[in-house]
Design a protein around this motif. Structure first.
Motif, mmCIF file in Angstrom:
data_model
loop_
_atom_site.group_PDB
_atom_site.id
_atom_site.type_symbol
_atom_site.label_atom_id
_atom_site.label_comp_id
_atom_site.label_asym_id
_atom_site.label_seq_id
_atom_site.Cartn_x
_atom_site.Cartn_y
_atom_site.Cartn_z
ATOM 1 N N LEU A 100 0.855 -1.181 0.000
ATOM 2 C CA LEU A 100 0.000 0.000 0.000
ATOM 3 C C LEU A 100 0.890 1.229 0.000
ATOM 4 O O LEU A 100 1.810 1.332 0.816
ATOM 5 N N GLU A 101 0.623 2.146 -0.919
ATOM 6 C CA GLU A 101 1.410 3.374 -1.020
ATOM 7 C C GLU A 101 0.469 4.567 -1.095
ATOM 8 O O GLU A 101 -0.437 4.587 -1.942
ATOM 9 N N LYS A 102 0.707 5.532 -0.224
ATOM 10 C CA LYS A 102 -0.098 6.751 -0.259
ATOM 11 C C LYS A 102 0.143 7.457 -1.592
ATOM 12 O O LYS A 102 1.274 7.610 -2.035
ATOM 13 N N ALA A 103 -0.946 7.858 -2.241
ATOM 14 C CA ALA A 103 -0.845 8.484 -3.561
ATOM 15 C C ALA A 103 -1.490 9.864 -3.570
ATOM 16 O O ALA A 103 -1.821 10.382 -4.627
ATOM 17 N N GLY A 104 -1.693 10.448 -2.400
ATOM 18 C CA GLY A 104 -2.329 11.753 -2.294
ATOM 19 C C GLY A 104 -3.400 11.689 -1.226
ATOM 20 O O GLY A 104 -3.596 10.652 -0.584
ATOM 21 N N PRO A 105 -4.090 12.806 -1.038
ATOM 22 C CA PRO A 105 -5.157 12.811 -0.028
ATOM 23 C C PRO A 105 -6.235 11.775 -0.372
ATOM 24 O O PRO A 105 -6.764 11.767 -1.479
ATOM 25 N N ARG A 106 -6.485 10.880 0.556
ATOM 26 C CA ARG A 106 -7.496 9.837 0.379
ATOM 27 C C ARG A 106 -7.325 9.053 -0.917
ATOM 28 O O ARG A 106 -8.287 8.677 -1.565
ATOM 29 N N ARG A 107 -6.081 8.768 -1.252
ATOM 30 C CA ARG A 107 -5.781 7.941 -2.427
ATOM 31 C C ARG A 107 -4.621 7.020 -2.079
ATOM 32 O O ARG A 107 -3.602 7.460 -1.556
ATOM 33 N N THR A 108 -4.807 5.742 -2.392
ATOM 34 C CA THR A 108 -3.797 4.733 -2.107
ATOM 35 C C THR A 108 -3.610 3.856 -3.338
ATOM 36 O O THR A 108 -4.588 3.452 -3.966
ATOM 37 N N VAL A 109 -2.356 3.590 -3.665
ATOM 38 C CA VAL A 109 -2.062 2.591 -4.693
ATOM 39 C C VAL A 109 -1.890 1.262 -3.971
ATOM 40 O O VAL A 109 -1.092 1.144 -3.040
ATOM 41 N N LEU A 110 -2.671 0.277 -4.378
ATOM 42 C CA LEU A 110 -2.610 -1.071 -3.825
ATOM 43 C C LEU A 110 -2.035 -1.989 -4.892
ATOM 44 O O LEU A 110 -2.581 -2.093 -5.991
ATOM 45 N N ARG A 111 -0.911 -2.618 -4.567
ATOM 46 C CA ARG A 111 -0.260 -3.544 -5.497
ATOM 47 C C ARG A 111 -0.289 -4.951 -4.921
ATOM 48 O O ARG A 111 -0.156 -5.135 -3.713
ATOM 49 N N ALA A 112 -0.441 -5.921 -5.799
ATOM 50 C CA ALA A 112 -0.371 -7.339 -5.426
ATOM 51 C C ALA A 112 0.709 -7.979 -6.284
ATOM 52 O O ALA A 112 0.635 -7.949 -7.514
ATOM 53 N N GLU A 113 1.712 -8.533 -5.618
ATOM 54 C CA GLU A 113 2.814 -9.190 -6.313
ATOM 55 C C GLU A 113 2.757 -10.683 -6.013
ATOM 56 O O GLU A 113 2.706 -11.079 -4.847
ATOM 57 N N SER A 114 2.743 -11.493 -7.064
ATOM 58 C CA SER A 114 2.687 -12.952 -6.914
ATOM 59 C C SER A 114 4.012 -13.571 -7.315
ATOM 60 O O SER A 114 4.588 -13.209 -8.347
ATOM 61 N N ARG A 115 4.463 -14.499 -6.488
ATOM 62 C CA ARG A 115 5.689 -15.256 -6.767
ATOM 63 C C ARG A 115 5.394 -16.727 -6.494
ATOM 64 O O ARG A 115 4.619 -17.046 -5.601
ATOM 65 N N ALA A 116 6.036 -17.610 -7.266
ATOM 66 C CA ALA A 116 5.795 -19.040 -7.036
ATOM 67 C C ALA A 116 6.855 -19.887 -7.714
ATOM 68 O O ALA A 116 7.482 -19.467 -8.695
ATOM 69 N N ARG A 117 6.995 -21.079 -7.187
ATOM 70 C CA ARG A 117 7.827 -22.113 -7.782
ATOM 71 C C ARG A 117 6.923 -23.331 -7.939
ATOM 72 O O ARG A 117 6.149 -23.652 -7.040
ATOM 73 N N PHE A 118 7.058 -24.018 -9.085
ATOM 74 C CA PHE A 118 6.225 -25.177 -9.410
ATOM 75 C C PHE A 118 7.138 -26.352 -9.758
ATOM 76 O O PHE A 118 7.439 -26.583 -10.922
ATOM 77 N N PRO A 119 7.589 -27.116 -8.761
ATOM 78 C CA PRO A 119 8.577 -28.168 -9.033
ATOM 79 C C PRO A 119 7.978 -29.410 -9.709
ATOM 80 O O PRO A 119 6.829 -29.762 -9.487
ATOM 81 N N GLY A 120 8.814 -30.026 -10.520
ATOM 82 C CA GLY A 120 8.477 -31.311 -11.128
ATOM 83 C C GLY A 120 7.406 -31.235 -12.201
ATOM 84 O O GLY A 120 6.827 -30.184 -12.466
ATOM 85 N N PRO A 121 7.133 -32.381 -12.820
ATOM 86 C CA PRO A 121 6.123 -32.439 -13.882
ATOM 87 C C PRO A 121 4.722 -32.061 -13.398
ATOM 88 O O PRO A 121 3.985 -31.366 -14.102
ATOM 89 N N ALA A 122 4.357 -32.502 -12.197
ATOM 90 C CA ALA A 122 3.026 -32.153 -11.683
ATOM 91 C C ALA A 122 2.935 -30.651 -11.430
ATOM 92 O O ALA A 122 1.902 -30.032 -11.706
ATOM 93 N N GLY A 123 4.022 -30.057 -10.947
ATOM 94 C CA GLY A 123 4.054 -28.613 -10.737
ATOM 95 C C GLY A 123 3.943 -27.859 -12.052
ATOM 96 O O GLY A 123 3.254 -26.839 -12.146
ATOM 97 N N ALA A 124 4.614 -28.352 -13.079
ATOM 98 C CA ALA A 124 4.552 -27.716 -14.397
ATOM 99 C C ALA A 124 3.130 -27.750 -14.953
ATOM 100 O O ALA A 124 2.645 -26.759 -15.523
#
Length: 152
Positions: A100-124
């Motif tokens: 969450l980052e303040k972007a001005g009066p009563r304004r917020t930038v909300l970011r969602a960052e996804s990271r993952a590892r998928f091992p093996g054939p089943a993960g792929a």
């Protein structure tokens, strides 16, 4: 974010939205929406089916380090700034970070960052089904829109 770096999880994607509310309101909306979105019977059944390490909600509310929601454990919670969720199951180890980052009066930038590892054939195969189809991106954008609506 040091926890995520220590897991060495590759970046999947990042999405953001601008919310017409201050960071405190967005923080409350974030917790409310996560609890509601991951509390249903279908989410809990799915978490058990794939073998999630944290198959159900537990711990303090509002979300704090050590709390869980279905499929995730809170590893860092800095109210109004950052929420870091990690999880694992048979096919993946993953993290979802909200910033969450303040972007001005009563304004917020909300970011969602996804990271993952998928091992093996089943993960792929799982990666192909979840990420490759675009389903993950649609789900994250919907989650951000719900948080925005709840917060405004």
């Amino acid at each position: 974010m040091d926890v995520i770096k220590s897991l060495a999880l590759p970046l999947i994607d990042e999405h953001s939205t601008v919310v017409a509310a201050d960071t405190d309101a967005v923080w409350r909306g974030l917790g409310d929406v996560l609890d509601r979105s991951y509390a249903g019977t279908a989410a809990v059944r799915y978490a058990r089916l794939v073998g999630c390490a944290d198959p159900a909600a537990s711990g303090p509310r509002p979300l704090a380090e050590g709390s869980t929601i279905t499929g995730f454990r809170v590893v860092a919670a800095d109210p109004g700034r950052e929420l870091v969720l990690v999880g694992r199951h048979r096919f993946s180890t993953y993290a979802l970070t909200f910033l969450l980052e303040k972007a001005g009066p009563r304004r917020t930038v909300l970011r969602a960052e996804s990271r993952a590892r998928f091992p093996g054939p089943a993960g792929a195969l799982y990666r192909l089904l979840v990420i490759g189809t675009g389903g993950h991106a649609i789900g994250v954008r919907h989650l951000l829109a719900s948080i925005r609506d709840r917060s405004e």
